[in-house]
Design a protein around this motif. Structure first.
Motif, mmCIF file in Angstrom:
data_model
loop_
_atom_site.group_PDB
_atom_site.id
_atom_site.type_symbol
_atom_site.label_atom_id
_atom_site.label_comp_id
_atom_site.label_asym_id
_atom_site.label_seq_id
_atom_site.Cartn_x
_atom_site.Cartn_y
_atom_site.Cartn_z
ATOM 1 N N ARG A 91 48.158 15.996 30.766
ATOM 2 C CA ARG A 91 48.718 14.988 29.868
ATOM 3 C C ARG A 91 47.784 13.784 29.741
ATOM 4 N N ALA A 92 47.198 13.383 30.848
ATOM 5 C CA ALA A 92 46.285 12.236 30.818
ATOM 6 C C ALA A 92 45.044 12.564 29.999
ATOM 7 N N TYR A 95 45.935 12.467 26.348
ATOM 8 C CA TYR A 95 46.112 11.074 25.912
ATOM 9 C C TYR A 95 44.758 10.412 25.672
ATOM 10 N N ARG A 98 42.914 11.823 22.554
ATOM 11 C CA ARG A 98 43.421 11.242 21.295
ATOM 12 C C ARG A 98 42.882 9.841 21.088
ATOM 13 N N GLU A 99 42.812 9.078 22.162
ATOM 14 C CA GLU A 99 42.372 7.688 22.083
ATOM 15 C C GLU A 99 40.893 7.608 21.645
#
Length: 104
Positions: A91-92, A95, A98-99
């Protein structure tokens, strides 16, 4: 002391005093188990379970010993923890991926 707090080591000494199946000719089979269980203040089935665990630990009967059961439980806990960590890292990474794609 609660019955759940007692360990198989508590029963090792009394379980050795129980005669083999069939018992002595002058007693009923299982009478010693009943007497020992009542003397200890535990149920007969509890004492029989402890005797079975003692047989497995001593190698007289096939099965998982107490130490093997503890190791298996620890391995299962570790596996669950590692699976959780992997999920968190997935998940990290998603994230942060995407950033980095979006313009700032």
């Amino acid at each position: 002391m609660l019955l759940q707090e007692r360990s198989p080591s508590y029963a090792r000494c009394p379980s050795r005093g129980v005669p083999p199946p069939g018992g002595r000719p002058d007693t009923q089979p299982g009478a010693s188990v009943m007497r020992i269980a009542s003397d200890l203040g535990i149920s007969e089935s509890c004492l029989r379970r402890w005797m079975k665990l003692d047989d497995v630990d001593a190698g007289r009967v096939d099965g998982l010993s107490t130490s093997e059961r503890a190791e298996l439980a620890q391995l299962r806990r570790d596996k669950k923890r590692l699976e959780t960590e992997v999920e968190i890292l997935k998940r990290a990474s998603a994230y942060f991926a995407r950033e980095n794609i979006l313009p700032k």
